[in-house]
Scaffold this active site. Structure first.
Site, PDB file in Angstrom:
ATOM      1  N   VAL A  40       7.491  -2.399   7.258  1.00 52.27           N
ATOM      2  CA  VAL A  40       7.445  -0.938   7.335  1.00 52.27           C
ATOM      3  C   VAL A  40       8.047  -0.336   6.056  1.00 52.27           C
ATOM      4  CG1 VAL A  40       8.139   1.106   8.649  1.00 52.27           C
ATOM      5  CG2 VAL A  40       7.662  -1.057   9.852  1.00 52.27           C
ATOM      6  N   LYS A  41       7.216   0.442   5.362  1.00 52.97           N
ATOM      7  CA  LYS A  41       7.657   1.034   4.103  1.00 52.97           C
ATOM      8  C   LYS A  41       8.239   2.420   4.391  1.00 52.97           C
ATOM      9  CE  LYS A  41       5.742   0.967  -0.555  1.00 52.97           C
ATOM     10  NZ  LYS A  41       4.485   1.083  -1.300  1.00 52.97           N
ATOM     11  N   VAL A  42       9.488   2.602   3.977  1.00 51.42           N
ATOM     12  CA  VAL A  42      10.244   3.811   4.337  1.00 51.42           C
ATOM     13  C   VAL A  42      10.761   4.470   3.054  1.00 51.42           C
ATOM     14  CG1 VAL A  42      12.252   4.651   5.634  1.00 51.42           C
ATOM     15  CG2 VAL A  42      10.991   2.647   6.470  1.00 51.42           C
ATOM     16  N   ALA A  79       3.231  -1.296   4.939  1.00 56.08           N
ATOM     17  CA  ALA A  79       2.507  -0.138   5.483  1.00 56.08           C
ATOM     18  C   ALA A  79       3.491   1.022   5.544  1.00 56.08           C
ATOM     19  CB  ALA A  79       1.957  -0.466   6.872  1.00 56.08           C
ATOM     20  N   THR A 118       0.872  -1.176   0.000  1.00 57.01           N
ATOM     21  CA  THR A 118       0.000   0.000   0.000  1.00 57.01           C
ATOM     22  C   THR A 118       0.909   1.226   0.000  1.00 57.01           C
ATOM     23  OG1 THR A 118      -0.026   0.159   2.420  1.00 57.01           O
ATOM     24  CG2 THR A 118      -1.727  -1.213   1.411  1.00 57.01           C
TER      25      THR A 118
END
Ligand code: E4P
Length: 217
Positions: A86-88, A60, A27
């Protein structure tokens, strides 16, 4: 090659899951906004709903851009479910945060990647996944699949563990080309995944088989 669906739409996620070939979901803030999700509580609930549908990694994305903010947000997201990644974003503070998460055993997806140099930095920091945006590279008349090829080669040369997750996929040919050059994962809209099913000779052949089957039914 792992298949992720690139959407926050629960119906599409269910449909992709029901195909039986889905390995995860990605996402981003734009996809969440498209679903009309408003407020932090609603965002959290939405991620939980996605994790209830899919037994696979769910990316996310954080919206902070400073180290402390990314860490705080990322740790809260990771605590929601063991499948959350965790999307960074690929920025200096993001690289620092990826290294921090890597040391703590929190899995990450480094996003908004457009060059091999960025890919090397993310792998050095210990990113779990790297998301080069191939459609957006194509949009400026460069070759997105070439970028995937280059990164796959570099990672193999040095034995980097980071998985290459080809993102910003626009069509089924992108998926096939990414498979040819050895992407570990593709994340694609449901329409590009289901388009892989289609071939006119399949339709013509099936119509003939069904017509012939009536002769002996
Ligand atoms: C996935 O991780 C990306 O956020 C997504 O693939 C971007 O796709 P777009 O370029 O079609 O917005």
């Amino acid at each position: 090659m792992k298949f992720f669906v690139d959407t926050a739409n629960l119906e599409q996620i269910k449909e992709a899951h029901n195909l039986g070939i889905l390995d995860g979901v990605t996402t981003n803030p734009s996809l969440m906004a498209k679903e009309g999700i408003k407020g932090q509580e609603a965002v959290i609930e939405h991620y939980k709903k996605i994790c209830d549908i899919v037994d696979g990694d769910v990316s996310a994305e954080v919206i902070s851009t400073d180290f402390e903010g990314i860490v705080k947000e990322g740790e809260a997201l990771a605590a929601l479910h063991p499948n959350i990644v965790v999307k960074v974003p690929m920025i200096k503070e993001g690289i620092k945060a990826i290294k921090h998460f890597s040391n703590k055993g929190i899995r990450t997806n480094c996003t908004l990647v457009f060059s091999a140099g960025q890919a090397i930095l993310a792998a050095k920091a210990g990113a779990t996944y790297l998301s080069p945006f191939i459609g957006r590279v194509d949009d400026i008349s460069w070759d997105g699949v070439d970028l995937i090829d280059q990164i796959v080669h570099i990672y193999a040369t040095y034995g980097f563990k980071t998985e290459v997750l080809a993102a910003s996929i626009r069509n089924p040919l992108h998926i096939i080309k990414c498979a040819e050059v050895g992407a570990d994962v593709v994340t694609a809209p449901l329409s590009a995944i289901t388009a892989l099913l289609k071939h006119p000779l399949t339709d013509i052949g099936l119509a003939k088989f069904l017509a012939d089957a009536k002769k002996f039914a």
